[in-house]
Structure formats: C-alpha cells, structure tokens
Design a protein around this motif. Structure first.
Motif, PDB file in Angstrom:
ATOM      1  N   ILE A 301       0.850  -1.203   0.145  1.00  0.00           N
ATOM      2  CA  ILE A 301       0.048   0.132  -0.063  1.00  0.00           C
ATOM      3  C   ILE A 301       0.729   1.274   0.162  1.00  0.00           C
ATOM      4  CG2 ILE A 301      -0.311   0.058   2.478  1.00  0.00           C
ATOM      5  CD1 ILE A 301      -3.145   1.188   2.123  1.00  0.00           C
ATOM      6  N   SER A 302       0.388   2.205  -0.875  1.00  0.00           N
ATOM      7  CA  SER A 302       1.297   3.277  -0.879  1.00  0.00           C
ATOM      8  C   SER A 302       0.978   4.540   0.157  1.00  0.00           C
ATOM      9  CB  SER A 302       1.149   4.161  -2.248  1.00  0.00           C
ATOM     10  OG  SER A 302      -0.349   4.762  -2.226  1.00  0.00           O
ATOM     11  N   ALA A 303       1.993   5.373   0.487  1.00  0.00           N
ATOM     12  CA  ALA A 303       1.836   6.435   1.459  1.00  0.00           C
ATOM     13  C   ALA A 303       0.785   7.163   1.106  1.00  0.00           C
ATOM     14  CB  ALA A 303       3.119   7.142   1.564  1.00  0.00           C
ATOM     15  N   GLY A 304       0.094   7.569  -0.396  1.00  0.00           N
ATOM     16  CA  GLY A 304      -0.640   8.196  -0.549  1.00  0.00           C
ATOM     17  C   GLY A 304      -2.142   7.566  -0.193  1.00  0.00           C
ATOM     18  N   GLU A 305      -2.250   6.372  -0.283  1.00  0.00           N
ATOM     19  CA  GLU A 305      -3.486   5.570  -0.066  1.00  0.00           C
ATOM     20  C   GLU A 305      -3.604   5.711   1.436  1.00  0.00           C
ATOM     21  OE1 GLU A 305      -4.045   1.929  -2.979  1.00  0.00           O
ATOM     22  OE2 GLU A 305      -1.880   2.141  -2.210  1.00  0.00           O
ATOM     23  N   LEU A 306      -2.615   5.564   2.281  1.00  0.00           N
ATOM     24  CA  LEU A 306      -2.644   5.493   3.744  1.00  0.00           C
ATOM     25  C   LEU A 306      -3.078   6.711   4.326  1.00  0.00           C
ATOM     26  CD1 LEU A 306       0.657   3.700   4.806  1.00  0.00           C
ATOM     27  CD2 LEU A 306      -1.883   2.632   4.987  1.00  0.00           C
ATOM     28  N   ILE A 307      -2.590   7.896   3.811  1.00  0.00           N
ATOM     29  CA  ILE A 307      -3.117   9.332   3.836  1.00  0.00           C
ATOM     30  C   ILE A 307      -4.255   9.436   3.623  1.00  0.00           C
ATOM     31  CG2 ILE A 307      -2.625  11.645   3.474  1.00  0.00           C
ATOM     32  CD1 ILE A 307       0.285  10.971   2.999  1.00  0.00           C
ATOM     33  N   GLU A 308      -5.071   9.175   2.375  1.00  0.00           N
ATOM     34  CA  GLU A 308      -6.130   9.253   1.921  1.00  0.00           C
ATOM     35  C   GLU A 308      -7.125   8.488   2.750  1.00  0.00           C
ATOM     36  OE1 GLU A 308      -8.945   8.715  -2.214  1.00  0.00           O
ATOM     37  OE2 GLU A 308      -6.964   8.520  -2.086  1.00  0.00           O
ATOM     38  N   ARG A 309      -6.732   7.212   3.145  1.00  0.00           N
ATOM     39  CA  ARG A 309      -7.795   6.452   4.138  1.00  0.00           C
ATOM     40  C   ARG A 309      -7.762   6.851   5.305  1.00  0.00           C
ATOM     41  NH1 ARG A 309      -6.194  -0.215   2.632  1.00  0.00           N
ATOM     42  NH2 ARG A 309      -6.515   0.134   0.361  1.00  0.00           N
ATOM     43  N   ALA A 310      -7.013   7.657   5.820  1.00  0.00           N
ATOM     44  CA  ALA A 310      -7.002   8.558   7.204  1.00  0.00           C
ATOM     45  C   ALA A 310      -7.999   9.716   7.229  1.00  0.00           C
ATOM     46  CB  ALA A 310      -5.569   8.736   7.480  1.00  0.00           C
ATOM     47  N   GLY A 311      -8.349   9.824   5.962  1.00  0.00           N
ATOM     48  CA  GLY A 311      -9.254  11.096   5.886  1.00  0.00           C
ATOM     49  C   GLY A 311      -8.640  12.489   5.884  1.00  0.00           C
ATOM     50  N   LEU A 312      -7.423  12.336   5.308  1.00  0.00           N
ATOM     51  CA  LEU A 312      -6.444  13.680   5.186  1.00  0.00           C
ATOM     52  C   LEU A 312      -6.460  14.292   3.711  1.00  0.00           C
ATOM     53  CD1 LEU A 312      -3.859  12.791   7.853  1.00  0.00           C
ATOM     54  CD2 LEU A 312      -5.897  14.189   7.866  1.00  0.00           C
ATOM     55  N   LYS A 313      -7.046  13.691   2.714  1.00  0.00           N
ATOM     56  CA  LYS A 313      -6.946  14.263   1.262  1.00  0.00           C
ATOM     57  C   LYS A 313      -7.699  15.501   1.379  1.00  0.00           C
ATOM     58  CE  LYS A 313      -7.167  12.550  -3.273  1.00  0.00           C
ATOM     59  NZ  LYS A 313      -7.562  11.380  -4.140  1.00  0.00           N
ATOM     60  N   GLY A 314      -7.020  16.493   1.104  1.00  0.00           N
ATOM     61  CA  GLY A 314      -7.390  18.040   1.037  1.00  0.00           C
ATOM     62  C   GLY A 314      -7.432  18.661   2.316  1.00  0.00           C
ATOM     63  N   TYR A 315      -6.900  18.066   3.553  1.00  0.00           N
ATOM     64  CA  TYR A 315      -6.550  18.683   4.652  1.00  0.00           C
ATOM     65  C   TYR A 315      -5.494  19.748   4.523  1.00  0.00           C
ATOM     66  CZ  TYR A 315      -6.012  19.289   9.615  1.00  0.00           C
ATOM     67  OH  TYR A 315      -5.905  19.770  11.060  1.00  0.00           O
ATOM     68  N   SER A 316      -5.741  21.012   5.221  1.00  0.00           N
ATOM     69  CA  SER A 316      -4.711  22.053   5.090  1.00  0.00           C
ATOM     70  C   SER A 316      -4.545  22.742   6.320  1.00  0.00           C
ATOM     71  CB  SER A 316      -5.374  23.103   4.165  1.00  0.00           C
ATOM     72  OG  SER A 316      -6.612  23.799   4.543  1.00  0.00           O
ATOM     73  N   LYS A 321      -1.224  22.483   2.195  1.00  0.00           N
ATOM     74  CA  LYS A 321      -2.338  21.607   2.056  1.00  0.00           C
ATOM     75  C   LYS A 321      -2.081  20.193   1.514  1.00  0.00           C
ATOM     76  CE  LYS A 321      -6.793  21.516  -0.544  1.00  0.00           C
ATOM     77  NZ  LYS A 321      -7.463  22.154  -1.573  1.00  0.00           N
ATOM     78  N   VAL A 322      -2.890  19.030   1.894  1.00  0.00           N
ATOM     79  CA  VAL A 322      -2.691  17.733   1.073  1.00  0.00           C
ATOM     80  C   VAL A 322      -3.438  17.880   0.078  1.00  0.00           C
ATOM     81  CG1 VAL A 322      -3.094  15.445   1.446  1.00  0.00           C
ATOM     82  CG2 VAL A 322      -2.539  16.787   3.454  1.00  0.00           C
ATOM     83  N   SER A 323      -2.778  17.578  -1.133  1.00  0.00           N
ATOM     84  CA  SER A 323      -3.368  17.694  -2.589  1.00  0.00           C
ATOM     85  C   SER A 323      -4.709  16.893  -2.520  1.00  0.00           C
ATOM     86  CB  SER A 323      -2.538  17.311  -3.658  1.00  0.00           C
ATOM     87  OG  SER A 323      -3.118  17.086  -4.896  1.00  0.00           O
ATOM     88  N   ASP A 324      -5.636  17.557  -3.311  1.00  0.00           N
ATOM     89  CA  ASP A 324      -6.958  16.805  -3.615  1.00  0.00           C
ATOM     90  C   ASP A 324      -6.865  15.648  -4.577  1.00  0.00           C
ATOM     91  OD1 ASP A 324      -8.676  18.257  -1.781  1.00  0.00           O
ATOM     92  OD2 ASP A 324      -8.344  20.251  -3.104  1.00  0.00           O
ATOM     93  N   VAL A 325      -5.636  16.174  -5.283  1.00  0.00           N
ATOM     94  CA  VAL A 325      -5.399  14.825  -6.473  1.00  0.00           C
ATOM     95  C   VAL A 325      -4.608  13.768  -6.006  1.00  0.00           C
ATOM     96  CG1 VAL A 325      -4.325  14.972  -8.924  1.00  0.00           C
ATOM     97  CG2 VAL A 325      -5.408  16.837  -8.065  1.00  0.00           C
ATOM     98  N   HIS A 326      -3.712  14.089  -5.249  1.00  0.00           N
ATOM     99  CA  HIS A 326      -2.575  12.818  -4.803  1.00  0.00           C
ATOM    100  C   HIS A 326      -2.269  13.255  -3.292  1.00  0.00           C
ATOM    101  CE1 HIS A 326       0.334  10.002  -4.277  1.00  0.00           C
ATOM    102  NE2 HIS A 326       0.458   9.463  -5.656  1.00  0.00           N
TER     103      HIS A 326
END
Length: 380
Positions: A301-316, A321-326
C-alpha cells in the motif's frame, strides 16, 4: 558547527577568477562530516586538481588583508565566479516556492567553477549546499546561513546507440524523453521526474515499476581528496530510494553517469502513457515537492493511499495543503510558510501512525537555516 566568518560581512556581491583548484582534504573533510551536500555534479575528469584557489574579492576586502593581492585580468574561459550576498530567495530555487534568503548564492556552469566554489566555502568556513532543480526540498522561511551553489552544469553525450553519458546536472526528465524518442527503453518513467541525473542516481528514483539503477552502466565520482573514480554497476548496491552513495563518507560528488538502454519500439508510446496517467493523478499545476513520504516497504500500500484512508486528502494548515489529487503531494496554495508545511507533515505522520500503526518516513528534505549536512541526504 561551521560559521560564517566576520571578514565576509561587507560586499553584496563577490567576484573572483578561478584557477584550477586543489581540494584541501583536512578542511573539506570537516565540511563533509558536518554538512549534507545536496546534489552531485558533472564530470571533473578533465580538471587537474593541483593548484590552490586565490580568491580576489573586492577592494574593501583587499584593504583588510595584510598582504597585497594583484588585480586579476578578465578570464577568457568564463571561469569567474560571482557570489551574491543576501539577495537570493530560496523560494526561487524550490518547486515548493518556500524559503527565505541565503547568505551567499553562486551559480556554476562548469566543473572548475563548482570545485572552486566548494573550495572557497571550505577556506572561509562557510556551510554550503548544492542544489539542482530543488524538486524534493523544503527550505526554511529564515533562509540558509551559508552558501547555496546552483548546479547549472548539464550535458548529454551519446557514446553509441543506447549508451548515454550525462552530467549530473542534466535534467532527468529530458534524458528520459530523449532516449525514448531515439527508440531506447528503460527510462520511460524518467520523463515525469523533475530532478537531475545526479539526484536520481543518488536517490535511485523510480516509478511505474522502473528504477534508475536498472539502467546504470557506470558512475563517475570525485572523492574528498580529489581522486576521480569510475564505479561499475556491479560495484554498487541499490534499494528503494537508496544507493551505495548515501553511505560513501569519502565521496565529494557524483560527477557523471553512463546509462545502458535496450532498443524498444514501444518506449515512446509507453512513456506517453505514463505521462498521461501522471497528468491525471498528480497535481502538476500546483507548487509541490513531489512525494512527501516514501512508500512503506513490504505492505503493498502506498503512502498516498494511507493518507487518503486516514481522511486527510484535502486537509490544510494555513497555506499548506494535502493535495486533492494525490494525498502524498503537499502543495503550497500560494502563501504557505515552512512552519505550516512542517506542521502538516508532522500531523499527517501522527494520524497515519495512530490509525494504522505505520510510521511514514519523509522523502522530502528539510533544509534548516543552520543545517548540518551529512553524506546521506540530497536535494535534487
């Protein structure tokens, strides 16, 4: 800790001619042990490291010296160096667009200039870093209390079909595109890597199932005592974002790399597919430093997937800011400070660790104002 000498406090720019230098092993060893050099440089095979650098600075500096220094003549081979004092913003040298002024800034356009700039810093106890594209570094808002050497040395030679020799300052993406356009595969992924050849080799950059190490034939380095060595692929070991060079205490710089590629009629088409996918999956129009964290080893599993699953995509946090794209790309929305970016990195690490019990490791390099550099880090 090495500190800037008081005798260099007056001029806003320094200029001196560059004789062929000899690295002082004792002084340079101190620098090497207390600093992290940021990027490697092209071939010095034609440089005879036998004479000391005599720095001719300015009338004010000369008046402060007890001995008289002759005024140099104009150098016909463009080997003069211009040190700019306190005016260069590091935000201009980083793809993140963050960073305050550095005490000294100099550009080098050939190997002689590079070695002379390093020698000058060593002789005057000035900490230094060497920067290429600045695509994986975060500078501090306070700037850098030392000298930033910008590597502008780039060249590419085709030794024979499929065999290319590049200076370490050559853009890695340009190398990848060029090789694919000539019908050779192995560096298709490089078309999307905005760093330099030296940085890519040092960090063993990779993507899409390919790694830089897979195509290396030889790597030329210069040691801290001025010896030039050529290492073959079998002499080296590589891993995920790792290379032998990160453990070489006596290495001053990677200076050139020869790549051996295989004919591939589909190389260009494959590269174009990678670039189209990258355009859709990464925030290319935003200011970022690429991947912030390395992908965890052996977890699938990639770091990006972990961050997204932690609910932080788009967090600023502020302008960071954590990118909305990756989710593994942190962007500067236009007003981000280094402190905001560091706080966002720490927050994301803590959330992923709390949620999944996985400790992420940074890929991005943070350059502190009074940073001590070691041989195990590099900004590309």
């Amino acid at each position: 800790m090495l500190t800037k000498p008081d005798t260099l406090s007056s001029p806003s720019s320094l200029s001196f001619l560059v004789p062929l230098p000899k690295l002082n092993q004792r002084v340079f060893h101190v620098i090497q042990n207390n600093q992290r050099s940021s990027i490697s440089v092209p071939s010095l095979s034609h440089v005879n490291l036998i004479r000391n650098v005599n720095c001719i600075i300015s009338k004010q500096r000369r008046n402060e010296r007890e001995e008289e220094v002759d005024e140099p003549k104009l150098c016909s081979n463009s080997n003069s160096l211009d040190f700019v004092r306190g005016k260069k913003l590091l935000s201009e040298l980083s793809t993140l667009g963050i960073g305050g002024p550095c005490n000294y800034f100099v550009q080098v356009f050939n190997p002689t200039q590079l070695v002379s700039a390093i020698r000058y810093c060593c002789d005057h106890s000035i900490r230094f870093i060497i920067v290429g594209k600045g695509s994986n570094c975060l500078f501090d808002d306070s700037g850098f209390d030392g000298c930033v050497i910008l590597n502008r040395i780039d060249y590419l030679e085709r030794i024979e079909p499929g065999i290319y020799r590049a200076g370490s300052g050559f853009p890695f993406n340009r190398l990848g595109v060029h090789c694919c356009n000539e019908g050779f595969g192995g560096l298709e992924f490089a078309g999307g890597i905005p760093g330099t050849v030296g940085g890519a080799v040092y960090m063993n950059a990779g993507a899409n199932g390919q790694e830089t190490a897979d195509t290396i034939y030889t790597v030329e380095i210069v040691t801290i005592d001025g010896r030039h060595q050529t290492l073959h692929r079998n002499d080296l070991s590589f891993g995920y974002r790792r290379s032998s060079f990160q453990e070489m205490e006596n290495m001053a710089a990677i200076v050139a790399v020869t790549f051996q590629l295989k004919p591939s009629a589909a190389a260009r088409e494959r590269q174009q597919a990678y670039l189209r996918r990258r355009k859709l999956s990464q925030p290319l129009v935003e200011r970022s430093a690429g991947s912030v964290f390395q992908n965890p080893s052996g977890l699938g599993i990639s770091a990006g997937e972990l961050i997204e699953r932690a609910g932080l995509k788009g967090y600023s946090m502020g302008g960071a800011k954590v990118s909305d794209v990756h989710a593994n790309f942190f962007i500067n929305s236009g007003s981000a400070t280094s402190q905001e970016m560091l706080e966002l990195i720490d927050f994301v690490k803590a959330r992923v660790n709390t949620t999944f019990g996985i400790q992420l490791e940074e890929e991005i390099q943070y350059v502190k104002p009074y940073h001590k550099f070691s041989s195990t880090s590099m900004a590309i």
